[in-house]
Each structure stands twice: as structure tokens, then as C-alpha cells.
Design a protein around this motif. Structure first.
Motif, PDB file in Angstrom:
ATOM      1  N   GLU A  67     -74.199 -16.437  51.419  1.00 61.93           N
ATOM      2  CA  GLU A  67     -73.721 -16.057  50.083  1.00 61.93           C
ATOM      3  C   GLU A  67     -73.528 -17.290  49.194  1.00 61.93           C
ATOM      4  OE1 GLU A  67     -71.435 -11.944  51.344  1.00 61.93           O
ATOM      5  OE2 GLU A  67     -70.322 -13.593  50.503  1.00 61.93           O
ATOM      6  N   GLN A  68     -73.185 -18.420  49.797  1.00 63.24           N
ATOM      7  CA  GLN A  68     -73.073 -19.650  49.009  1.00 63.24           C
ATOM      8  C   GLN A  68     -74.437 -20.043  48.426  1.00 63.24           C
ATOM      9  OE1 GLN A  68     -71.340 -22.353  51.812  1.00 63.24           O
ATOM     10  NE2 GLN A  68     -69.233 -21.860  51.225  1.00 63.24           N
ATOM     11  N   ALA A  69     -75.509 -19.851  49.209  1.00 65.29           N
ATOM     12  CA  ALA A  69     -76.857 -20.142  48.707  1.00 65.29           C
ATOM     13  C   ALA A  69     -77.231 -19.184  47.585  1.00 65.29           C
ATOM     14  CB  ALA A  69     -77.876 -20.050  49.857  1.00 65.29           C
ATOM     15  N   VAL A  70     -76.839 -17.905  47.713  1.00 67.42           N
ATOM     16  CA  VAL A  70     -77.107 -16.924  46.647  1.00 67.42           C
ATOM     17  C   VAL A  70     -76.373 -17.320  45.370  1.00 67.42           C
ATOM     18  CG1 VAL A  70     -76.806 -14.522  45.938  1.00 67.42           C
ATOM     19  CG2 VAL A  70     -77.560 -15.051  48.264  1.00 67.42           C
ATOM     20  N   ASN A  71     -75.103 -17.712  45.538  1.00 66.19           N
ATOM     21  CA  ASN A  71     -74.313 -18.113  44.370  1.00 66.19           C
ATOM     22  C   ASN A  71     -74.883 -19.374  43.714  1.00 66.19           C
ATOM     23  OD1 ASN A  71     -72.547 -15.987  44.599  1.00 66.19           O
ATOM     24  ND2 ASN A  71     -71.109 -17.095  45.924  1.00 66.19           N
ATOM     25  N   ALA A  72     -75.417 -20.286  44.535  1.00 63.60           N
ATOM     26  CA  ALA A  72     -75.993 -21.508  43.976  1.00 63.60           C
ATOM     27  C   ALA A  72     -77.183 -21.187  43.079  1.00 63.60           C
ATOM     28  CB  ALA A  72     -76.413 -22.452  45.103  1.00 63.60           C
ATOM     29  N   VAL A  73     -78.031 -20.241  43.504  1.00 60.84           N
ATOM     30  CA  VAL A  73     -79.170 -19.840  42.674  1.00 60.84           C
ATOM     31  C   VAL A  73     -78.684 -19.202  41.383  1.00 60.84           C
ATOM     32  CG1 VAL A  73     -81.142 -18.274  42.531  1.00 60.84           C
ATOM     33  CG2 VAL A  73     -80.744 -19.595  44.611  1.00 60.84           C
ATOM     34  N   ARG A  74     -77.694 -18.325  41.541  1.00 58.84           N
ATOM     35  CA  ARG A  74     -77.193 -17.638  40.348  1.00 58.84           C
ATOM     36  C   ARG A  74     -76.575 -18.610  39.350  1.00 58.84           C
ATOM     37  NH1 ARG A  74     -78.083 -14.464  36.521  1.00 58.84           N
ATOM     38  NH2 ARG A  74     -76.297 -13.335  35.657  1.00 58.84           N
ATOM     39  N   GLN A  75     -75.802 -19.568  39.855  1.00 53.37           N
ATOM     40  CA  GLN A  75     -75.174 -20.552  38.974  1.00 53.37           C
ATOM     41  C   GLN A  75     -76.234 -21.414  38.278  1.00 53.37           C
ATOM     42  OE1 GLN A  75     -72.537 -22.579  41.621  1.00 53.37           O
ATOM     43  NE2 GLN A  75     -70.856 -21.130  41.334  1.00 53.37           N
ATOM     44  N   GLU A 128     -69.724 -15.219  27.085  1.00 54.53           N
ATOM     45  CA  GLU A 128     -70.025 -14.239  28.136  1.00 54.53           C
ATOM     46  C   GLU A 128     -70.501 -14.942  29.409  1.00 54.53           C
ATOM     47  OE1 GLU A 128     -72.870 -11.795  26.199  1.00 54.53           O
ATOM     48  OE2 GLU A 128     -71.353 -10.416  25.359  1.00 54.53           O
ATOM     49  N   ILE A 129     -71.331 -15.977  29.210  1.00 49.02           N
ATOM     50  CA  ILE A 129     -71.784 -16.741  30.365  1.00 49.02           C
ATOM     51  C   ILE A 129     -70.615 -17.449  31.031  1.00 49.02           C
ATOM     52  CG2 ILE A 129     -73.182 -18.718  31.074  1.00 49.02           C
ATOM     53  CD1 ILE A 129     -75.190 -17.890  28.940  1.00 49.02           C
ATOM     54  N   GLY A 130     -69.714 -17.961  30.236  1.00 41.55           N
ATOM     55  CA  GLY A 130     -68.532 -18.608  30.791  1.00 41.55           C
ATOM     56  C   GLY A 130     -67.701 -17.647  31.627  1.00 41.55           C
ATOM     57  N   VAL A 131     -67.573 -16.408  31.143  1.00 46.12           N
ATOM     58  CA  VAL A 131     -66.820 -15.398  31.903  1.00 46.12           C
ATOM     59  C   VAL A 131     -67.528 -15.115  33.229  1.00 46.12           C
ATOM     60  CG1 VAL A 131     -66.101 -12.983  31.949  1.00 46.12           C
ATOM     61  CG2 VAL A 131     -65.736 -14.362  29.882  1.00 46.12           C
ATOM     62  N   GLU A 132     -68.863 -14.999  33.147  1.00 43.33           N
ATOM     63  CA  GLU A 132     -69.616 -14.707  34.364  1.00 43.33           C
ATOM     64  C   GLU A 132     -69.490 -15.835  35.378  1.00 43.33           C
ATOM     65  OE1 GLU A 132     -74.097 -13.225  35.704  1.00 43.33           O
ATOM     66  OE2 GLU A 132     -73.614 -13.607  33.589  1.00 43.33           O
ATOM     67  N   GLN A 170     -81.581 -14.400  26.036  1.00 44.60           N
ATOM     68  CA  GLN A 170     -80.564 -13.947  26.974  1.00 44.60           C
ATOM     69  C   GLN A 170     -80.985 -12.698  27.699  1.00 44.60           C
ATOM     70  OE1 GLN A 170     -76.914 -12.729  25.254  1.00 44.60           O
ATOM     71  NE2 GLN A 170     -75.812 -12.727  27.189  1.00 44.60           N
ATOM     72  N   THR A 171     -81.633 -11.754  27.007  1.00 42.38           N
ATOM     73  CA  THR A 171     -81.953 -10.461  27.616  1.00 42.38           C
ATOM     74  C   THR A 171     -83.182 -10.524  28.485  1.00 42.38           C
ATOM     75  OG1 THR A 171     -83.191  -9.857  25.625  1.00 42.38           O
ATOM     76  CG2 THR A 171     -80.890  -9.186  25.727  1.00 42.38           C
ATOM     77  N   ALA A 172     -83.964 -11.628  28.402  1.00 41.87           N
ATOM     78  CA  ALA A 172     -85.152 -11.756  29.250  1.00 41.87           C
ATOM     79  C   ALA A 172     -84.747 -11.939  30.703  1.00 41.87           C
ATOM     80  CB  ALA A 172     -86.002 -12.951  28.776  1.00 41.87           C
ATOM     81  N   ASP A 173     -85.680 -11.650  31.588  1.00 46.26           N
ATOM     82  CA  ASP A 173     -85.430 -11.830  33.023  1.00 46.26           C
ATOM     83  C   ASP A 173     -85.215 -13.301  33.305  1.00 46.26           C
ATOM     84  OD1 ASP A 173     -87.353 -11.338  36.073  1.00 46.26           O
ATOM     85  OD2 ASP A 173     -85.215 -11.628  35.701  1.00 46.26           O
ATOM     86  N   VAL A 174     -84.085 -13.634  33.988  1.00 43.86           N
ATOM     87  CA  VAL A 174     -83.727 -15.022  34.211  1.00 43.86           C
ATOM     88  C   VAL A 174     -84.763 -15.703  35.075  1.00 43.86           C
ATOM     89  CG1 VAL A 174     -82.000 -16.534  35.228  1.00 43.86           C
ATOM     90  CG2 VAL A 174     -81.297 -14.497  33.958  1.00 43.86           C
ATOM     91  N   SER A 175     -85.311 -14.969  36.036  1.00 40.48           N
ATOM     92  CA  SER A 175     -86.251 -15.581  36.956  1.00 40.48           C
ATOM     93  C   SER A 175     -87.541 -16.011  36.293  1.00 40.48           C
ATOM     94  CB  SER A 175     -86.573 -14.597  38.093  1.00 40.48           C
ATOM     95  OG  SER A 175     -87.202 -13.462  37.564  1.00 40.48           O
ATOM     96  N   SER A 176     -87.833 -15.508  35.051  1.00 42.59           N
ATOM     97  CA  SER A 176     -89.073 -15.867  34.365  1.00 42.59           C
ATOM     98  C   SER A 176     -88.900 -17.015  33.377  1.00 42.59           C
ATOM     99  CB  SER A 176     -89.616 -14.636  33.626  1.00 42.59           C
ATOM    100  OG  SER A 176     -88.716 -14.262  32.605  1.00 42.59           O
ATOM    101  N   GLU A 228     -79.324 -20.496  37.658  1.00 42.97           N
ATOM    102  CA  GLU A 228     -79.986 -19.649  36.667  1.00 42.97           C
ATOM    103  C   GLU A 228     -79.156 -19.547  35.387  1.00 42.97           C
ATOM    104  OE1 GLU A 228     -82.497 -16.607  39.571  1.00 42.97           O
ATOM    105  OE2 GLU A 228     -80.492 -16.075  38.870  1.00 42.97           O
ATOM    106  N   ILE A 229     -77.835 -19.416  35.583  1.00 48.04           N
ATOM    107  CA  ILE A 229     -76.956 -19.327  34.411  1.00 48.04           C
ATOM    108  C   ILE A 229     -76.970 -20.638  33.635  1.00 48.04           C
ATOM    109  CG2 ILE A 229     -74.552 -19.106  33.698  1.00 48.04           C
ATOM    110  CD1 ILE A 229     -74.192 -17.108  35.976  1.00 48.04           C
ATOM    111  N   ALA A 230     -76.928 -21.760  34.382  1.00 49.60           N
ATOM    112  CA  ALA A 230     -76.995 -23.062  33.706  1.00 49.60           C
ATOM    113  C   ALA A 230     -78.324 -23.217  32.961  1.00 49.60           C
ATOM    114  CB  ALA A 230     -76.816 -24.184  34.738  1.00 49.60           C
ATOM    115  N   TYR A 231     -79.379 -22.733  33.578  1.00 45.56           N
ATOM    116  CA  TYR A 231     -80.695 -22.771  32.925  1.00 45.56           C
ATOM    117  C   TYR A 231     -80.686 -21.954  31.644  1.00 45.56           C
ATOM    118  CZ  TYR A 231     -85.784 -22.323  32.546  1.00 45.56           C
ATOM    119  OH  TYR A 231     -87.069 -22.360  32.115  1.00 45.56           O
ATOM    120  N   GLN A 232     -80.035 -20.792  31.720  1.00 46.86           N
ATOM    121  CA  GLN A 232     -79.934 -19.938  30.533  1.00 46.86           C
ATOM    122  C   GLN A 232     -79.110 -20.611  29.442  1.00 46.86           C
ATOM    123  OE1 GLN A 232     -78.046 -16.189  31.250  1.00 46.86           O
ATOM    124  NE2 GLN A 232     -78.987 -15.204  29.506  1.00 46.86           N
ATOM    125  N   GLN A 233     -78.070 -21.330  29.861  1.00 47.08           N
ATOM    126  CA  GLN A 233     -77.245 -22.033  28.878  1.00 47.08           C
ATOM    127  C   GLN A 233     -78.047 -23.105  28.135  1.00 47.08           C
ATOM    128  OE1 GLN A 233     -73.983 -23.174  31.535  1.00 47.08           O
ATOM    129  NE2 GLN A 233     -72.603 -22.032  30.202  1.00 47.08           N
TER     130      GLN A 233
END
Length: 488
Positions: free
Chosen positions: A237-245, A270-274, A171-177, A247-252
Motif C-alpha cells: 500500500e505504501q507503493a500504491v500511495n507513492a504512485v498516487r502522490q 482540492e489537491i491539498g485536501v486529497e 484536472q479532469t483528464a486521466d492522470v495516467s495519461s 501523480e498528484i504532484a505531477y498534476q500540480q
């Protein structure tokens, strides 16, 4: 009684008559000779002045508005209302028209409902996080007792602890890596969890990794389009949110590889809250965008002035590519003209100039606002000056004259140009002194149509002949007509 000498009386009478005739003729001849000798010429005169001879420069220009603004709608649609007509005077901020907003109001209602739903989901996610944290704390408190259990239980607890640490590290690692390190992380898991983790990598991790790469590629393309102004901020901003979502799904997915323990549950909460917060932000963004479009439906005047063009009627479709109205501001009004180099030198340093409007028969004082530092293609320089025009008396497009008085000769004797007689041996003027015309030689310093600067034996206040001088000779007797000298 009859005269004794009638013949004598007749002779005397004849002699007297002849004497009278001779006397009369003699007096007439003497009178003619006197008039010829003392002929008096009527003249008009003007006073010699001491001062500066100036030249009047007239620069032809034209008046134009100080502002001319095309007002474009901020959105396309059907023009529902039009509040102005050509010729109307309006103030800045006045409503010009309005675009139909029925669809926008529906979008706002839908956006408000979506925001309320997202906020509810966020609250539920926050409650789930609190519950997960509470469960995790209870597990920590009970772990010391578990250490006294059987050895196999201790080994299970140790394995769970290792799995929990691995999940926390993930979880604490950089998501992009995560995309490049996912297989290595899977190999670092405990041996008993590797088959399941490898299956996850084969089935879920590779799939979500592909989605993440596609989302990042799309974001890079959107960034370029947004920088060029080809897409809206909302789309970016929708494209930014798509990447973030993604990344979060990838983290999950990575977290799902870990053991089902309390720490992992907290991380998932915590991921669910985010994620829920992202949904709230997106819903708020959509609602704000709809409200902005509703505000943009009202078309308002950016400046005060007069409406000179209206390009649509209610019921017609309008777009952001065609102006709805054109507004001009003529107070102050601008006078613009092209000047040559000599005139440019006269204008240098001037803050005000005199401007004549021939159509109105009036002269105004204008403030110089611009003097071009470079010549145009015709070799002329542009000057602009502004006139106060509160009553709109001066209309755009009127011909104007910028008046410049150029000093030619300073502190010189000034005489009317008509007083000067130019001869082969030089120029002369006639000065009236003691009722006689006195010829005075003069040198012409600078000559204008009305006045001329000269040098000679003249003094300020001398009377020079301006009418009748062509028939005069030196020391000829003159009589000034019109009662007094004419001061030209």
C-alpha cells in the motif's frame, strides 16, 4: 455226646465247601462276561446349533491424535513470558506465551501522534479549500462588472478565462495519461503563457515525469512480490500511495502552468485536501499495523489438547520459522490401520466397527471416518475410525485391533470342530441317542478353529460327542459326564 458217624460229617462239610467255591467262581465269571458285553464309555457332549458361521478378522492398527498442531509465533522477538509446560492440558484460546512488546508500544505512541498531526493537516487543507471556493464564487459574481471595463481589460479577462478552462481540462483528464500528453497540453496554452509553460516542462515537468515512471515501475515490482507473499500489505500500500502522490504532484505541476486565477486556486486546494487525506490514511495504516503486531505478540492455543513439546524458555529469541509449542488432541482418538482388498470389501458400507485395545483389555465401538479409495505403495488401503476418549484413557501410539466378523455360511447346522472325526471315507460325528452313540455321516461346509458348519442327518438340539469320541463305535453305550451337555 460224641457222634456216631464222625467221618460222614467231615465228608459233608468238605462237599459243602467245594460247592461254595464252585458257585463263587461261576458267579465271578458271569459278572466279568456281563461287564465286557455292556461296557459304558463316559463322554462329553455339545448341542447342535442352527445359525450362521462367522470368521473373526483381526486387523492390527495403532492409535494417533485426531489433531497435532505446531504453534508458531506470529512475529520474531524475545520470549518474555511462557505460561505452559509439557503435559499441560489447555483449552483453545489459552495463552501459551508472550513476546516482549516494549518497542511495539513506543511505535503505537508514535503512530498515534503521527495520525493526530495528519488529521490536523487535513482539517487545515479542508479550511483552505472552503476559502478558495468562497474566493472563486466572489470572483464569478464580480466578473459581469469587469466586462464594462476597457478593451484591454476585457482581453485580459478573456485570456484568464481561457487559462482557467485549460486548467480545468487538465484536472479532469486521466492522470495516467499526463506523462504522454504534457508537451501537447503545454503547446495548447495561450501564446503569452507558452514560454513559461515550456520552462516548466523543461525544469519541473520532466523531473516529476521521471519520478512518476520510477514510482509506477516500483509499484509493478511490489505487486509481483505481494502476489507471491514476499512483502506485507503495508509495504504494497505504501507503493500504491507513492504512485498516487507522484501523480498528484505531477498534476500540480501542470496546474501551476495555468494562470493564477480563482479556479486554479480551488483546484490546488482540492489537491491539498486529497494529499492530506492520503497522509491521514497512511498514518492510520501504520498505527493499525503497530496495533496488530502488539496483538500478535500474544501466542495463543488454536485447539484444545495436551502440550507435548515446548521449544523455548523465557529470555530466548523466537522466530516465525520454529514452533514454540506442539499441541495434540486425543478426544476423540483416531485408530488407523492398513487393510487388504478382502478386508476392504468387508468394511464397505460400515459406519461403525469394534476396536479392541489389548493394553487396556477393553473393546470399544468406533465410528468409521475414512476409507481410502486407492491403495498405497504397499498395495494396502487405509482405514481410520475415531473413539470417544474423554478421560484420555487411550493414549496415542497404543496397538489396536479392528474386529470384523465375516459371514461364511448362513442358516446351517453348527457343531464344535472337536466333534468331527475325519476318516478316509468321509467325516462323521457321534450323536447320543437313548444313552448310545450313533454314528452320523456329515459333509463339512466350512470349518473354523472352534466351530464347523456341516450338512447331514442332524437336527438342532442333538447332542454330539466332543470328548471320548475317538474310542467309540456305532451303537456303543455311553454315559454323559458333567451332568449335562456342553454348549460350545
Amino acid at each position: 455226646m460224641k457222634s456216631k458217624h464222625p467221618g460222614r460229617k467231615a465228608a459233608l462239610a468238605a462237599l459243602l465247601a467245594l460247592s461254595l467255591i464252585i458257585t463263587a467262581c461261576t458267579e465271578s465269571t458271569a459278572s466279568d462276561d456281563l461287564e465286557t458285553a455292556e461296557a459304558v464309555t463316559p463322554v462329553k457332549v455339545a448341542v447342535v446349533e442352527q445359525g450362521t458361521l462367522t470368521m473373526r478378522n483381526e486387523i492390527i492398527g495403532i492409535t494417533k491424535p485426531n489433531k497435532s498442531v505446531d504453534v508458531y509465533p506470529k512475529m520474531a522477538g524475545e520470549l518474555a513470558e511462557l505460561y505452559v509446560s509439557r503435559g499441560d492440558y489447555i483449552e483453545a484460546g489459552a495463552k501459551l506465551g508472550a513476546i516482549d512488546t516494549e518497542n511495539l508500544r513506543v511505535q503505537i505512541q508514535q503512530g498515534e501522534a503521527a495520525l493526530a498531526q495528519a488529521q490536523t493537516q487535513l482539517k487545515n487543507a479542508q479550511l483552505g479549500l472552503e476559502q478558495a471556493k468562497s474566493n472563486h464564487e466572489r470572483k464569478i459574481l464580480t466578473e459581469p462588472n469587469a466586462e464594462t471595463d476597457e478593451t484591454n481589460h476585457g482581453e485580459d479577462a478573456s485570456a484568464a478565462s481561457e487559462n482557467g478552462a485549460a486548467a480545468e481540462e487538465t484536472q479532469t483528464a486521466d492522470v495516467s495519461s499526463h506523462g504522454e500528453e504534457s508537451l501537447a497540453e503545454a503547446e495548447e496554452l495561450p501564446a503569452e503563457s507558452q514560454p513559461q509553460a515550456v520552462n516548466r516542462v523543461d525544469l519541473e515537468l520532466q523531473n516529476i515525469k521521471l519520478q512518476l515512471e520510477q514510482a509506477r515501475t516500483n509499484l509493478e515490482r511490489m505487486e509481483n512480490l505481494y502476489a507471491e507473499g514476499l512483502i506485507s500489505q503495508q509495504q504494497y500500500e505504501q507503493a500504491v500511495n507513492a504512485v498516487r502522490q507522484t501523480e498528484i504532484a505531477y498534476q500540480q505541476v501542470l496546474l501551476a502552468m495555468q494562470d493564477e486565477n480563482s479556479a486554479f486556486a480551488v483546484q490546488q486546494a482540492e489537491i491539498g485536501v486529497e494529499l492530506a487525506q492520503i497522509q491521514v490514511n497512511q498514518a492510520q495504516l501504520n498505527l493499525n499495523q503497530a496495533r496488530k503486531q502488539l496483538a500478535d505478540a500474544a501466542i495463543t492455543a488454536p485447539i484444545s489438547g495436551q502440550v507435548v513439546a515446548v521449544n523455548a524458555d523465557p529470555g530466548e529469541l523466537v522466530s516465525m520459522q520454529m514452533p514454540l509449542v506442539t499441541i495434540i488432541s486425543t478426544n476423540p482418538i483416531i485408530v488407523t490401520a492398513d487393510v487388504n482388498v478382502r478386508q476392504l470389501m468387508l468394511l464397505q458400507g460400515l459406519e461403525e466397527v469394534e476396536v479392541e485395545i489389548p493394553d487396556l483389555g477393553r473393546t470399544y465401538t468406533a465410528r468409521v471416518t475414512y476409507l481410502s479409495p486407492i491403495a498405497n505403495t504397499g498395495g494396502f488401503y487405509t482405514i481410520e475410525a475415531e473413539l470417544e476418549n474423554p478421560d484420555d484413557e487411550i493414549r496415542a501410539g497404543m496397538v489396536s485391533k479392528i474386529i470384523l466378523d465375516q459371514s461364511l455360511v448362513e442358516n446351517s447346522l453348527i457343531v464344535p470342530t472337536t466333534a468331527i472325526i475325519e476318516r478316509s471315507d468321509g467325516a462323521i460325528v457321534y450323536v447320543v441317542r437313548d444313552e448310545r452313540a450313533v454314528r452320523v455321516n456329515v459333509e463339512i461346509l466350512e470349518q473354523q478353529t472352534d466351530k464347523t458348519a456341516v450338512a447331514g442327518e442332524l437336527s438342532p438340539g442333538d447332542q454330539v460327542v466332543t470328548t471320548g469320541q475317538m474310542t467309540l463305535s456305532d451303537d456303543q453305550r455311553v454315559r454323559i459326564i458333567d451332568g449335562e451337555a456342553q454348549n460350545h
